[in-house]
Write a protein that holds these residues in place. Sequence first.
Motif, PDB file in Angstrom:
ATOM      1  N   PRO A  11      16.012  68.278  43.384  1.00  0.00           N
ATOM      2  CA  PRO A  11      16.606  68.841  42.175  1.00  0.00           C
ATOM      3  C   PRO A  11      18.103  68.580  42.123  1.00  0.00           C
ATOM      4  CG  PRO A  11      16.199  70.565  43.781  1.00  0.00           C
ATOM      5  CD  PRO A  11      15.680  69.294  44.389  1.00  0.00           C
ATOM      6  N   ALA A  12      18.604  68.333  40.934  1.00  0.00           N
ATOM      7  CA  ALA A  12      20.047  68.260  40.689  1.00  0.00           C
ATOM      8  C   ALA A  12      20.361  69.362  39.683  1.00  0.00           C
ATOM      9  CB  ALA A  12      20.446  66.893  40.151  1.00  0.00           C
ATOM     10  N   LEU A  13      20.808  70.482  40.214  1.00  0.00           N
ATOM     11  CA  LEU A  13      21.039  71.684  39.409  1.00  0.00           C
ATOM     12  C   LEU A  13      22.509  72.055  39.506  1.00  0.00           C
ATOM     13  CD1 LEU A  13      19.946  74.214  37.852  1.00  0.00           C
ATOM     14  CD2 LEU A  13      19.589  75.259  40.098  1.00  0.00           C
ATOM     15  N   LEU A  14      23.172  72.186  38.357  1.00  0.00           N
ATOM     16  CA  LEU A  14      24.586  72.550  38.357  1.00  0.00           C
ATOM     17  C   LEU A  14      24.734  74.044  38.115  1.00  0.00           C
ATOM     18  CD1 LEU A  14      27.552  71.708  38.452  1.00  0.00           C
ATOM     19  CD2 LEU A  14      27.478  71.421  35.985  1.00  0.00           C
ATOM     20  N   TYR A  15      25.241  74.732  39.122  1.00  0.00           N
ATOM     21  CA  TYR A  15      25.533  76.155  38.945  1.00  0.00           C
ATOM     22  C   TYR A  15      26.750  76.298  38.034  1.00  0.00           C
ATOM     23  CZ  TYR A  15      22.255  76.996  42.721  1.00  0.00           C
ATOM     24  OH  TYR A  15      21.113  77.038  43.488  1.00  0.00           O
ATOM     25  N   PRO A  16      26.704  77.210  37.059  1.00  0.00           N
ATOM     26  CA  PRO A  16      27.818  77.343  36.103  1.00  0.00           C
ATOM     27  C   PRO A  16      29.171  77.519  36.790  1.00  0.00           C
ATOM     28  CG  PRO A  16      25.959  78.694  35.405  1.00  0.00           C
ATOM     29  CD  PRO A  16      25.613  78.163  36.766  1.00  0.00           C
ATOM     30  N   GLU A  17      29.179  78.216  37.923  1.00  0.00           N
ATOM     31  CA  GLU A  17      30.437  78.475  38.625  1.00  0.00           C
ATOM     32  C   GLU A  17      31.061  77.209  39.201  1.00  0.00           C
ATOM     33  OE1 GLU A  17      27.808  82.000  38.593  1.00  0.00           O
ATOM     34  OE2 GLU A  17      27.553  79.944  39.301  1.00  0.00           O
ATOM     35  N   LEU A  18      30.255  76.135  39.320  1.00  0.00           N
ATOM     36  CA  LEU A  18      30.747  74.906  39.944  1.00  0.00           C
ATOM     37  C   LEU A  18      30.976  73.782  38.940  1.00  0.00           C
ATOM     38  CD1 LEU A  18      28.575  74.774  43.195  1.00  0.00           C
ATOM     39  CD2 LEU A  18      30.841  75.765  42.855  1.00  0.00           C
ATOM     40  N   ALA A  19      30.962  74.110  37.650  1.00  0.00           N
ATOM     41  CA  ALA A  19      31.143  73.071  36.624  1.00  0.00           C
ATOM     42  C   ALA A  19      32.452  72.317  36.840  1.00  0.00           C
ATOM     43  CB  ALA A  19      31.100  73.686  35.230  1.00  0.00           C
ATOM     44  N   GLY A  20      33.470  73.018  37.324  1.00  0.00           N
ATOM     45  CA  GLY A  20      34.755  72.379  37.546  1.00  0.00           C
ATOM     46  C   GLY A  20      34.795  71.479  38.763  1.00  0.00           C
ATOM     47  N   ALA A  21      33.801  71.586  39.635  1.00  0.00           N
ATOM     48  CA  ALA A  21      33.768  70.770  40.846  1.00  0.00           C
ATOM     49  C   ALA A  21      33.195  69.382  40.596  1.00  0.00           C
ATOM     50  CB  ALA A  21      32.954  71.472  41.936  1.00  0.00           C
ATOM     51  N   SER A  22      32.493  69.200  39.481  1.00  0.00           N
ATOM     52  CA  SER A  22      31.945  67.889  39.146  1.00  0.00           C
ATOM     53  C   SER A  22      33.064  66.957  38.717  1.00  0.00           C
ATOM     54  CB  SER A  22      30.912  68.012  38.021  1.00  0.00           C
ATOM     55  OG  SER A  22      30.462  66.724  37.621  1.00  0.00           O
ATOM     56  N   THR A  23      32.905  65.680  39.027  1.00  0.00           N
ATOM     57  CA  THR A  23      33.893  64.700  38.589  1.00  0.00           C
ATOM     58  C   THR A  23      33.729  64.345  37.117  1.00  0.00           C
ATOM     59  OG1 THR A  23      32.438  62.964  39.425  1.00  0.00           O
ATOM     60  CG2 THR A  23      34.219  63.682  40.870  1.00  0.00           C
ATOM     61  N   MET A  69      25.787  64.065  42.917  1.00  0.00           N
ATOM     62  CA  MET A  69      27.223  64.194  42.753  1.00  0.00           C
ATOM     63  C   MET A  69      27.616  64.681  41.365  1.00  0.00           C
ATOM     64  SD  MET A  69      28.479  63.941  45.597  1.00  0.00           S
ATOM     65  CE  MET A  69      30.115  64.242  44.977  1.00  0.00           C
ATOM     66  N   LEU A  70      26.686  64.645  40.422  1.00  0.00           N
ATOM     67  CA  LEU A  70      26.954  65.239  39.108  1.00  0.00           C
ATOM     68  C   LEU A  70      27.202  66.735  39.242  1.00  0.00           C
ATOM     69  CD1 LEU A  70      24.126  63.529  37.009  1.00  0.00           C
ATOM     70  CD2 LEU A  70      26.474  62.761  37.286  1.00  0.00           C
ATOM     71  N   THR A  71      26.645  67.319  40.293  1.00  0.00           N
ATOM     72  CA  THR A  71      26.721  68.768  40.465  1.00  0.00           C
ATOM     73  C   THR A  71      27.983  69.205  41.199  1.00  0.00           C
ATOM     74  OG1 THR A  71      25.599  68.785  42.601  1.00  0.00           O
ATOM     75  CG2 THR A  71      24.211  68.784  40.636  1.00  0.00           C
ATOM     76  N   GLY A  72      28.812  68.275  41.620  1.00  0.00           N
ATOM     77  CA  GLY A  72      30.056  68.632  42.272  1.00  0.00           C
ATOM     78  C   GLY A  72      30.045  68.411  43.765  1.00  0.00           C
ATOM     79  N   SER A  73      28.914  68.612  44.415  1.00  0.00           N
ATOM     80  CA  SER A  73      28.847  68.399  45.861  1.00  0.00           C
ATOM     81  C   SER A  73      27.414  68.175  46.296  1.00  0.00           C
ATOM     82  CB  SER A  73      29.413  69.594  46.624  1.00  0.00           C
ATOM     83  OG  SER A  73      29.183  69.429  48.019  1.00  0.00           O
ATOM     84  N   ILE A  74      27.236  67.135  47.093  1.00  0.00           N
ATOM     85  CA  ILE A  74      25.910  66.896  47.667  1.00  0.00           C
ATOM     86  C   ILE A  74      25.545  68.017  48.643  1.00  0.00           C
ATOM     87  CG2 ILE A  74      26.649  65.519  49.659  1.00  0.00           C
ATOM     88  CD1 ILE A  74      24.316  63.591  48.966  1.00  0.00           C
ATOM     89  N   GLY A  75      26.552  68.797  49.047  1.00  0.00           N
ATOM     90  CA  GLY A  75      26.326  69.923  49.940  1.00  0.00           C
ATOM     91  C   GLY A  75      25.602  71.086  49.297  1.00  0.00           C
ATOM     92  N   MET A  76      25.321  70.991  47.981  1.00  0.00           N
ATOM     93  CA  MET A  76      24.645  72.065  47.264  1.00  0.00           C
ATOM     94  C   MET A  76      23.167  71.791  47.030  1.00  0.00           C
ATOM     95  SD  MET A  76      26.634  74.584  46.694  1.00  0.00           S
ATOM     96  CE  MET A  76      25.476  75.394  45.590  1.00  0.00           C
TER      97      MET A  76
END
Length: 354
Positions: A104-116, A253-260
């Motif tokens: 899954p590639a899921l972007l948490y709203p709190e991390l929107a700013g971490a995406s490039t 990486m769309l989500t800001g970090s592969i660590g998520m």
Amino acid sequence: MKIAVLPGDGIGPEIVAQAVRVLERLRADGLAIEMEHAPIGGAGYDASGDPLPDATLALAQAADAVLLGAVGGPQYDTLDRPLRPERGLLRIRKALNLFANLRPALLYPELAGASTLKPEVVSGLDIMIVRELTGDIYFGQPRGIHVNEQGEREGFNTMRYSESEIRRIGHVAFQIAQKRNKKLCSVDKANVLECTEFWKEIMIDVAKAYPDVELSHMYVDNAAMQLVRAPKQFDVIVTGNIFGDILSDEASMLTGSIGMLPSASLDQANKGLYEPCHGSAPDIAGRNIANPLATILSVAMMLRYTFGLEDAALRVEHAVKRVLAQGYRTADIAEAGMEKVSTSGMGDAVLAAM
């Protein structure tokens, strides 16, 4: 629930330790969980001269699910290819017949700013990539390096898929799409590669059993571009091993970090191997700064897909959302004004949220 815990190399032991704490908390709250640890990858080679020791494989085969950290490190790069850590990972996938990789590639709203990418491009992103994991060019024969008829050295690999391999991954993808937004995009390179022309043909046939799912097709180069241009057009993507390997890292990486990002690799009975999408990151190993959330979220996937415990899976996922909302961040997702925490500190926060 018997779980084989394979911490692996690099940051693997650190992040797996936090996921094990989550499992121990669930056990304390009443879930019947048994865990046993074993080495794999470089740790397996160090222990017994094999990146997949016989005892580790036997443990994994006897378990209901496998929790894996990561494998690899520069100290193993000079080993003969069959002895390198990554070969142990490929072998355990093959031995357990883990043909369906869910990423899954899921972007948490709190991390929107971490995406490039711009927040408006990725906000609300929720993609599931279904990657075939035991076929394709990674396993196809013949393969090797030899001297050709002209006396020149050349390397060669074989891209190969049987109809049954394509059908079974197709059914998994369609069934996942049915539970989501009923949109499935099959990614191929049918304009150049006969193997993926055949893939497309079989996917179209499998689609007849799922009239409620909208099937589309996209060439892999265009799919790579569209993931950056307009990623929210996708819901579920199904593709072969090598394309899925590349596209799922791009999507992560769309989500800001592969660590998520967690992942699941399943057999036909939903026995699974669960691991974070990232690698062993030897450059930060032992420093207690790696992000354990992908591994913790892999535990949530384990609870959902192998054990059918949706409530427990949601409990873990909601705890992760809560710590992000509270402003806790590891170094890879750190932002100004947020509380930067260590690997174990993030584990503490998740346990408190649970």
